[in-house]
Scaffold this active site. Structure first.
Site, PDB file in Angstrom:
ATOM      1  N   GLU C  68       0.825  -1.213   0.000  1.00  0.00           N
ATOM      2  CA  GLU C  68       0.000   0.000   0.000  1.00  0.00           C
ATOM      3  C   GLU C  68       0.856   1.258   0.000  1.00  0.00           C
ATOM      4  OE1 GLU C  68      -0.732  -2.723   1.606  1.00  0.00           O
ATOM      5  OE2 GLU C  68      -2.786  -3.157   1.022  1.00  0.00           O
ATOM      6  N   HIS C 137     -10.495  -7.070   8.462  1.00  0.00           N
ATOM      7  CA  HIS C 137     -11.099  -6.521   7.241  1.00  0.00           C
ATOM      8  C   HIS C 137     -12.416  -5.805   7.516  1.00  0.00           C
ATOM      9  CE1 HIS C 137      -8.551  -9.865   5.959  1.00  0.00           C
ATOM     10  NE2 HIS C 137      -8.506  -9.348   4.751  1.00  0.00           N
TER      11      HIS C 137
END
Lengths: 381, 83, 336
Positions: C68, C137
């Site tokens: 990321e 998540h």
């Protein structure tokens, strides 16, 4: 601690003089003991205590006259007897041994046990209560966590309304009669031709546009005030302030009781049609409780009438800080002299109550004369 | 419009001006003003209400006929209003 | 596509609305490209970009390494270089890996360059729970970004906002983060065929009411609307406000409503401590305290990592029933 009060020894008794104390500080008393003698208009009367205790302090010495309800002495209750030695026998000026908080102290520093401090009040409710002058002590909270909400305040305000209004009227009228040196003048106006003129005008108008004759009265008063301005304004801080506009307060009785006098603004410059529409709107809103603050507070003169109740003549009380109030009686058909002949005419009395500090009778007379002239020449209105 | 219909229109106009009357008996032949607090502004609102509801013209000279319930009913009957 | 919009409405989903928005942006502006993990050949982890790789090719729909920090940093660089990148971060939990790029670079460069360089970057990411994706998540960390000056944070809850916020975000010269609640992707509905750009700075009243203001955003909007409908049957008429923009907050809309209703409940899927709900409540207290008729209240997630097991996950999240109960407590005796 118990306060021992000057008792009422008869419905007409207002005050009495202490002539004797039979106890001194430190003495124990029990219910029924005679502790003092007082002199009333009817003679000397012994007075007794109704509780057990020890006299702590005498507050009213022999020879002093006090009114009913005044505190004569302080007793410590029976349960406090042993805890406090009697005060030194006593000079009145000596600092008082008063360990218990007074009422005022309790208000200043709320204790956790005081009921008032545990009552929750929402911020909005507090604000609303202030606006509506609602005493929150008597309001029950129904909101979250038992808090008083705006709905509770508004309900309480609704319940309390007539009382609050009574209080407001009482205080304004008392102040007026205490402070304002009223003078009163009256005259009779022949309304025959004017009412015929009005009927003729109204005949050609639809219902909504028709005028009631009260509108003529309001306009006549406003125009007359333009010519005698010392009746139109306010007495403030020892002097008269005239008002540029003629804001006519209309005394309007409310269906649920009470009276308010909201103002029609700037009457002297408005047409009869405009005034009629505003007058009707104002009455309807006043009765629905929807009058603006400006309408409430900015009247520079007041007009009142009980003519519809058949009252022929009324002398009103000035609404301070205004300096005049004009009152109209009912229109009655009566014999009247016109051009040397007695004929039936529709007559109405009009009176002026005015503040002698701001104007004199001569000017008041001139004002009434103008009102009468305008009312007999409706085309000028 | 029959008598009952007229009466109910008159009463509903009265109630709209003075809601507290709904709980009271209104005497038929006594003037409104002598029964309850009903001043000229109330009366004017009442006449305007009749005018707007019934779509009739009511000249000012007829006002004296409308001062009581029976007067109103008689007057409005004479107008022969459509149902 | 852009020149031949049809009138009328069409059936779509939240996912398809976002895809349509990306596609339109890429058709209209060659500087726009999409970048992220599995956005290309795979079509996106939540299938948002399905078909775009085939249509626009690997130059404009770029699969990235699982890093990321690298691809968000690359997005910042591309924006500096004049491109209009749309960077997809798979999940808000993973965005913590690129938080340095977002907070220390994207949010600061305009300020630190004395206004010389803007970062016209859009970052999209999924947020929220309810799909049994477990603690790594499922979190709602939007508040971390709503804390940061220099970026704009929005949360589309409706199809129109899913369709319309991207275009406006791309026009913004500064970084915009778009949070898409994962539970909304499958949400179906009708949308006008010519639906287009919408503002990204105003809160919107989604339901009118006068008794209490319910303030929410994103995935909690529909639970809140359901609660308002149920409350209406019990005589409590709730106004529902969709924040839409989490930074800056549209205070005017919030305060206008709360001043009318005098009560407010904030529904926020984030955890209570340091939440966006806390910020909203603080602003109301600061500016509308004297208009309040009940203590402010909120419905947030339980302060636990979001559980995997379905019943436990549901128990941890704000639900219609908990919203209803919290609102009723604001009315005290009225409902006893």
């Amino acid at each position: 601690m118990t306060e021992f009060l000057m008792p009422s020894l008869g419905a007409d008794m207002e005050a009495a003089t202490v002539v004797e104390w039979r106890v001194k500080p430190g003495d124990a008393v029990k219910r029924g003991d005679i502790v003092a003698a007082v002199e009333t208009d009817k003679g000397i009367i012994d007075i007794e205590v109704f509780e057990e205790g020890i006299l702590q302090q005498i507050l009213v010495p022999v020879g002093e006259k006090v009114s009913v309800g005044a505190v004569l002495a302080i007793f410590n209750g029976a349960d406090q007897k042993s805890s406090k030695p009697p005060a030194d026998p006593v000079e009145k000026e000596q600092p008082k041994p008063v360990p218990e908080p007074t009422q005022a102290d309790q208000n200043a520093v709320p204790t956790p046990t005081a009921e008032k401090s545990t009552q929750r009040i929402s911020p909005a409710a507090k604000k609303r209560a202030k606006a509506l002058s609602v005493d929150l002590a008597n309001v029950k909270g129904t909101g979250a966590q038992g808090a008083i909400t705006t709905a509770d305040v508004e309900q309480a305000a609704g319940n309390a309304k007539p009382d609050a209004m009574r209080q407001a009227i009482a205080s304004a009228m008392s102040r007026s009669k205490q402070e304002i040196p009223h003078y009163y003048l009256a005259t009779t106006v022949d309304m025959t031709d004017t009412l015929d003129w009005l009927a003729e005008k109204n005949a050609s108008l639809p219902v909504q546009a028709r005028r009631v004759y009260a509108v003529l009265l309001i306009k006549a008063v406003a125009l007359a005030l333009v010519e005698v301005p010392e009746l139109n304004g306010y007495w403030v801080d020892g002097q008269f302030e005239s008002s540029d506009q003629v804001n006519v307060g209309m005394a309007i009785s409310l269906r649920q009781g009470g009276l308010i006098a909201p103002a029609l603004h700037d009457v002297q410059g408005k047409t009869l049609d405009t005034l009629m529409a505003e007058f009707r709107d104002l009455v309807n809103r006043a009765r629905a409780g929807r009058v603006s603050r400006a309408e409430f507070t900015e009247a520079s003169v007041t007009v009142s009438s009980l003519g519809e109740q058949g009252v022929e003549m009324m002398y009103s009380i000035i609404h301070p800080p205004q300096v005049a109030i004009v009152s109209f009686g009912s229109v009655i058909e009566r014999p009247w002299c016109v051009d040397g002949a007695v004929v039936p005419r529709k007559l109405m009395n009009v009176s002026l109550a005015a503040d002698h500090r701001a104007s004199d009778g001569h000017r008041g007379a001139l004002f009434l004369n103008h009102v009468s002239q305008y009312l007999q020449q409706p085309e000028l209105l | 419009m029959n008598r009952d219909q007229i009466k109910s229109v008159v009463l509903s106009e009265l109630y709209s001006i003075a809601p507290e009357l709904e709980d009271e008996d209104i005497a038929t032949n006594t003037a409104f003003r002598d029964q309850f607090d009903f001043d000229s502004m109330d009366f004017l609102n009442f006449v305007i209400g009749l005018h707007e509801t019934l779509k009739i013209d009511i000249p000012e000279s007829d006002y004296p006929k409308l001062l009581s319930l029976s007067g109103c009913i008689a007057y409005l009957e004479s107008k022969d209003l459509p149902g | 596509m852009s020149n031949q919009r049809e009138s009328g409405t069409g059936e779509t989903t939240y996912r398809e609305a976002i895809r349509a928005a990306i596609r339109e942006a890429m058709l209209e502006d060659p500087r726009v490209f999409l970048m992220g993990e599995d956005v290309g050949r795979y079509g996106g982890c939540y299938a948002v970009s399905k078909g775009l790789y085939e249509e626009f090719g690997p130059e404009r729909v770029r699969d990235t390494p699982l890093s990321e920090s690298v691809f968000v940093g690359a997005g910042i660089g591309a924006a500096l270089g004049g491109m209009r990148p749309i960077v997809e971060v798979m999940s808000i939990n993973f965005s913590l890996l690129c938080m340095d790029q977002i907070v220390n670079n994207a949010a600061t460069i305009q300020h630190m360059s004395g206004g010389q360089f803007n970062i016209p970057l859009v970052i999209r990411m999924a947020t929220g729970a309810g799909l049994q994706l477990a603690a790594q998540h499922s979190h709602s960390l939007e508040v971390l970004y709503a804390h940061i000056p220099g970026i704009r944070v929005v949360a589309p809850a409706t199809l129109e906002d899913a369709r319309g916020m991207l275009a406006t975000a791309l026009e913004d010269p500064d970084p915009v983060l778009i949070f898409e609640h994962a539970g909304l992707y499958n949400r179906p509905g009708q949308i006008a065929a010519d639906a287009g750009a919408v503002d990204i700075d105003r809160a919107v009243v989604r339901r009118k009411g006068e008794d209490v203001t319910l303030i929410t955003y994103g995935g909690s909007l529909y639970k809140t609307l359901d609660a308002a409908a149920a409350l209406a049957e019990q005589g409590i008429h709730a106004e529902v406000i969709d924040l839409r923009s989490l930074r800056p907050l549209d205070e005017a809309t919030l305060l206008d409503s709360v001043r009318r209703t005098q009560r407010a409940v904030v529904v926020d899927e984030g955890w209570r401590s340091g939440s966006l709900a806390a910020e909203v409540m603080a602003r109301i207290s600061e500016q509308a305290f004297y208009d309040l008729d009940a203590p402010l209240a909120r419905v947030c997630s339980e302060e636990v990592p979001i559980p995997y097991a379905k019943h436990m996950e549901q128990a941890a999240l704000p639900q219609t029933e908990t919203i209803i109960n919290t609102v009723k407590k604001c009315f005290g005796d009225r409902n006893d």
